[in-house]
Motif scaffolding. Sequence first.
Motif, PDB file in Angstrom:
ATOM      1  N   ARG A 103    -110.753  80.472 127.112  1.00 56.76           N
ATOM      2  CA  ARG A 103    -110.135  80.259 125.803  1.00 56.76           C
ATOM      3  C   ARG A 103    -109.725  81.590 125.179  1.00 56.76           C
ATOM      4  NH1 ARG A 103    -113.944  76.979 122.090  1.00 56.76           N
ATOM      5  NH2 ARG A 103    -115.115  78.933 122.213  1.00 56.76           N
ATOM      6  N   ASN A 104    -110.579  82.596 125.318  1.00 54.01           N
ATOM      7  CA  ASN A 104    -110.268  83.907 124.747  1.00 54.01           C
ATOM      8  C   ASN A 104    -109.105  84.575 125.477  1.00 54.01           C
ATOM      9  OD1 ASN A 104    -112.348  83.619 122.902  1.00 54.01           O
ATOM     10  ND2 ASN A 104    -113.843  84.693 124.179  1.00 54.01           N
ATOM     11  N   ARG A 105    -109.037  84.384 126.801  1.00 54.00           N
ATOM     12  CA  ARG A 105    -107.943  84.985 127.567  1.00 54.00           C
ATOM     13  C   ARG A 105    -106.596  84.409 127.170  1.00 54.00           C
ATOM     14  NH1 ARG A 105    -111.622  84.810 132.030  1.00 54.00           N
ATOM     15  NH2 ARG A 105    -110.814  82.767 132.658  1.00 54.00           N
ATOM     16  N   ASN A 106    -106.604  83.209 126.624  1.00 58.34           N
ATOM     17  CA  ASN A 106    -105.346  82.525 126.304  1.00 58.34           C
ATOM     18  C   ASN A 106    -105.114  82.362 124.809  1.00 58.34           C
ATOM     19  OD1 ASN A 106    -104.226  81.570 129.052  1.00 58.34           O
ATOM     20  ND2 ASN A 106    -106.382  80.967 129.162  1.00 58.34           N
ATOM     21  N   ASP A 107    -105.828  83.154 124.010  1.00 53.92           N
ATOM     22  CA  ASP A 107    -105.663  82.985 122.557  1.00 53.92           C
ATOM     23  C   ASP A 107    -104.317  83.487 122.056  1.00 53.92           C
ATOM     24  OD1 ASP A 107    -106.010  85.708 122.721  1.00 53.92           O
ATOM     25  OD2 ASP A 107    -107.791  85.790 121.438  1.00 53.92           O
ATOM     26  N   ASP A 108    -103.524  84.117 122.946  1.00 53.97           N
ATOM     27  CA  ASP A 108    -102.181  84.547 122.540  1.00 53.97           C
ATOM     28  C   ASP A 108    -101.127  83.471 122.797  1.00 53.97           C
ATOM     29  OD1 ASP A 108    -102.543  84.803 125.316  1.00 53.97           O
ATOM     30  OD2 ASP A 108    -100.928  86.282 125.470  1.00 53.97           O
ATOM     31  N   LEU A 109    -101.530  82.372 123.438  1.00 50.39           N
ATOM     32  CA  LEU A 109    -100.569  81.308 123.706  1.00 50.39           C
ATOM     33  C   LEU A 109    -100.277  80.516 122.435  1.00 50.39           C
ATOM     34  CD1 LEU A 109    -101.769  79.830 127.131  1.00 50.39           C
ATOM     35  CD2 LEU A 109    -100.208  81.736 126.689  1.00 50.39           C
ATOM     36  N   MET A 110     -99.059  80.034 122.332  1.00 54.83           N
ATOM     37  CA  MET A 110     -98.667  79.221 121.187  1.00 54.83           C
ATOM     38  C   MET A 110     -98.479  77.779 121.644  1.00 54.83           C
ATOM     39  SD  MET A 110     -95.320  79.570 118.695  1.00 54.83           S
ATOM     40  CE  MET A 110     -95.893  81.140 118.037  1.00 54.83           C
ATOM     41  N   ARG A 111     -99.072  76.857 120.927  1.00 51.22           N
ATOM     42  CA  ARG A 111     -98.930  75.435 121.244  1.00 51.22           C
ATOM     43  C   ARG A 111     -97.885  74.785 120.345  1.00 51.22           C
ATOM     44  NH1 ARG A 111    -102.412  71.947 117.922  1.00 51.22           N
ATOM     45  NH2 ARG A 111    -104.269  72.712 118.970  1.00 51.22           N
ATOM     46  N   SER A 112     -97.073  73.923 120.938  1.00 47.68           N
ATOM     47  CA  SER A 112     -96.125  73.123 120.155  1.00 47.68           C
ATOM     48  C   SER A 112     -96.124  71.714 120.725  1.00 47.68           C
ATOM     49  CB  SER A 112     -94.715  73.720 120.197  1.00 47.68           C
ATOM     50  OG  SER A 112     -94.216  73.736 121.523  1.00 47.68           O
ATOM     51  N   THR A 113     -95.946  70.732 119.874  1.00 53.01           N
ATOM     52  CA  THR A 113     -95.919  69.343 120.328  1.00 53.01           C
ATOM     53  C   THR A 113     -94.606  68.701 119.913  1.00 53.01           C
ATOM     54  OG1 THR A 113     -96.969  68.527 118.303  1.00 53.01           O
ATOM     55  CG2 THR A 113     -98.428  69.145 120.119  1.00 53.01           C
ATOM     56  N   GLY A 114     -94.124  67.813 120.752  1.00 52.44           N
ATOM     57  CA  GLY A 114     -92.869  67.145 120.448  1.00 52.44           C
ATOM     58  C   GLY A 114     -92.772  65.797 121.129  1.00 52.44           C
ATOM     59  N   ALA A 115     -91.663  65.133 120.911  1.00 57.58           N
ATOM     60  CA  ALA A 115     -91.420  63.843 121.539  1.00 57.58           C
ATOM     61  C   ALA A 115     -91.333  64.022 123.057  1.00 57.58           C
ATOM     62  CB  ALA A 115     -90.125  63.241 120.999  1.00 57.58           C
ATOM     63  N   PRO A 116     -91.598  62.963 123.808  1.00 58.39           N
ATOM     64  CA  PRO A 116     -91.531  63.055 125.277  1.00 58.39           C
ATOM     65  C   PRO A 116     -90.097  63.222 125.771  1.00 58.39           C
ATOM     66  CG  PRO A 116     -91.980  60.794 124.610  1.00 58.39           C
ATOM     67  CD  PRO A 116     -92.057  61.629 123.362  1.00 58.39           C
ATOM     68  N   TRP A 117     -89.688  64.450 125.862  1.00 53.01           N
ATOM     69  CA  TRP A 117     -88.328  64.785 126.277  1.00 53.01           C
ATOM     70  C   TRP A 117     -88.400  65.886 127.319  1.00 53.01           C
ATOM     71  CZ3 TRP A 117     -83.964  62.295 125.827  1.00 53.01           C
ATOM     72  CH2 TRP A 117     -82.754  62.967 126.085  1.00 53.01           C
ATOM     73  N   ALA A 118     -87.766  65.675 128.464  1.00 50.92           N
ATOM     74  CA  ALA A 118     -87.820  66.633 129.561  1.00 50.92           C
ATOM     75  C   ALA A 118     -86.762  67.717 129.396  1.00 50.92           C
ATOM     76  CB  ALA A 118     -87.627  65.914 130.892  1.00 50.92           C
ATOM     77  N   THR A 119     -87.087  68.929 129.842  1.00 51.87           N
ATOM     78  CA  THR A 119     -86.148  70.048 129.789  1.00 51.87           C
ATOM     79  C   THR A 119     -86.077  70.718 131.163  1.00 51.87           C
ATOM     80  OG1 THR A 119     -87.811  71.713 129.187  1.00 51.87           O
ATOM     81  CG2 THR A 119     -86.779  70.473 127.380  1.00 51.87           C
ATOM     82  N   GLU A 120     -85.040  71.497 131.365  1.00 54.55           N
ATOM     83  CA  GLU A 120     -84.894  72.221 132.626  1.00 54.55           C
ATOM     84  C   GLU A 120     -85.998  73.262 132.787  1.00 54.55           C
ATOM     85  OE1 GLU A 120     -80.997  73.823 133.041  1.00 54.55           O
ATOM     86  OE2 GLU A 120     -80.001  71.863 133.086  1.00 54.55           O
ATOM     87  N   GLU A 121     -86.428  73.872 131.687  1.00 56.66           N
ATOM     88  CA  GLU A 121     -87.496  74.868 131.768  1.00 56.66           C
ATOM     89  C   GLU A 121     -88.813  74.206 132.194  1.00 56.66           C
ATOM     90  OE1 GLU A 121     -89.205  78.706 129.258  1.00 56.66           O
ATOM     91  OE2 GLU A 121     -88.388  76.998 128.147  1.00 56.66           O
ATOM     92  N   GLN A 122     -89.075  73.006 131.679  1.00 50.48           N
ATOM     93  CA  GLN A 122     -90.260  72.274 132.119  1.00 50.48           C
ATOM     94  C   GLN A 122     -90.196  71.998 133.616  1.00 50.48           C
ATOM     95  OE1 GLN A 122     -90.461  68.642 129.922  1.00 50.48           O
ATOM     96  NE2 GLN A 122     -90.686  69.639 127.928  1.00 50.48           N
ATOM     97  N   TYR A 123     -89.031  71.534 134.067  1.00 49.79           N
ATOM     98  CA  TYR A 123     -88.898  71.171 135.479  1.00 49.79           C
ATOM     99  C   TYR A 123     -89.068  72.391 136.380  1.00 49.79           C
ATOM    100  CZ  TYR A 123     -87.013  69.339 139.846  1.00 49.79           C
ATOM    101  OH  TYR A 123     -86.853  68.967 141.162  1.00 49.79           O
ATOM    102  N   ALA A 124     -88.525  73.531 135.977  1.00 51.25           N
ATOM    103  CA  ALA A 124     -88.676  74.753 136.771  1.00 51.25           C
ATOM    104  C   ALA A 124     -90.155  75.134 136.888  1.00 51.25           C
ATOM    105  CB  ALA A 124     -87.875  75.893 136.141  1.00 51.25           C
ATOM    106  N   LEU A 125     -90.898  75.021 135.787  1.00 45.47           N
ATOM    107  CA  LEU A 125     -92.329  75.304 135.812  1.00 45.47           C
ATOM    108  C   LEU A 125     -93.050  74.286 136.694  1.00 45.47           C
ATOM    109  CD1 LEU A 125     -94.852  76.812 134.815  1.00 45.47           C
ATOM    110  CD2 LEU A 125     -94.821  75.330 132.783  1.00 45.47           C
ATOM    111  N   PHE A 126     -92.676  73.029 136.567  1.00 47.07           N
ATOM    112  CA  PHE A 126     -93.258  71.956 137.369  1.00 47.07           C
ATOM    113  C   PHE A 126     -93.067  72.224 138.856  1.00 47.07           C
ATOM    114  CE2 PHE A 126     -92.373  67.734 139.381  1.00 47.07           C
ATOM    115  CZ  PHE A 126     -93.630  67.156 139.247  1.00 47.07           C
ATOM    116  N   ARG A 127     -91.876  72.674 139.259  1.00 46.99           N
ATOM    117  CA  ARG A 127     -91.613  72.969 140.670  1.00 46.99           C
ATOM    118  C   ARG A 127     -92.479  74.129 141.155  1.00 46.99           C
ATOM    119  NH1 ARG A 127     -90.405  69.058 143.292  1.00 46.99           N
ATOM    120  NH2 ARG A 127     -90.751  70.624 144.896  1.00 46.99           N
ATOM    121  N   ARG A 128     -92.607  75.174 140.354  1.00 51.68           N
ATOM    122  CA  ARG A 128     -93.448  76.310 140.758  1.00 51.68           C
ATOM    123  C   ARG A 128     -94.901  75.879 140.914  1.00 51.68           C
ATOM    124  NH1 ARG A 128     -90.363  78.803 136.743  1.00 51.68           N
ATOM    125  NH2 ARG A 128     -92.119  79.004 135.272  1.00 51.68           N
TER     126      ARG A 128
END
Length: 277
Positions: free
Chosen positions: A89-114
């Motif tokens: 948790r401490n190692r990742n305290d610089d991450l920012m969380r955001s929530t939204g409607a279930p909508w897919a993006t190309e950036e999500q898919y690229a991360l998903f493939r990796r």
Amino acid sequence: MRHTLPLAPQFYVTAPQPCPYLPRRMERKLFTALQGEQAELLNDALSKQGFRRSQNVLYRPACADCSACLSARIRVADFKPSRSQRKARNRNDDLMRSTGAPWATEEQYALFRRYLESRHADGGMADMDIFEFAAMIEETPVRSRVVEYTGQPAEGSAHRPLVGVCLTDILDDGLSMVYSFYEPDRAKRSIGTHVILDHVEMAREAGLPYVYLGYWVPGSTKMGYKARFSALEIYKGGAWQDLGDPGDHGSVTHPLSVAPIAEQVARISLPDTRSTG
């Protein structure tokens, strides 16, 4: 005066196929469609009975001679992070969380493939294209959110790179982590652990008692990490119980270890939508 009957969905069984968790075993699922105005009621009720959602389907393992897969959830009020989880948790305290409607993006898919190519290159999702990925994210008849985690922008850039994603359902008694994936190049940061810890905090803030993690499978290295979370409950023998010692739960097959499908269906408790007016 008007009366409506309890929901009566139809249940089906998939054909056997190789188990993705344990070698030399065959997997079979019991499933039903999730649709219509009562979809949320059905999702809430069956999630409490070991089912999971995939798009507009609810399913639960119903293998012929194996009952190793156990639905798992964290009891939020009693959860206490371990020393290693606090470090994550401490190692990742610089991450920012955001929530939204279930909508897919190309950036999500690229991360998903990796993520797939690094962790599950031989899994059932390995050939999923961007359209199938979009369907996984967007085809939901219930209250769902996409929770994204972004890292610090590179020098000279304002863009925060996407490093973690979780498709999350909001149940009447908790948050269900339907599917999550994260940046494999940052393995030392334990982003996956951080995502679970953050969901525990979100559930706590919302007054929801549980975080559903999917299936824990004794004997499976892929699922072993779930047993490291405290206050973990498993759905076994038709009831939720404390995990206790993970070693007490085996994955031995036996031809009498699983009830017949008709008996399994008969034991399912469906939501009652009867009302008067």
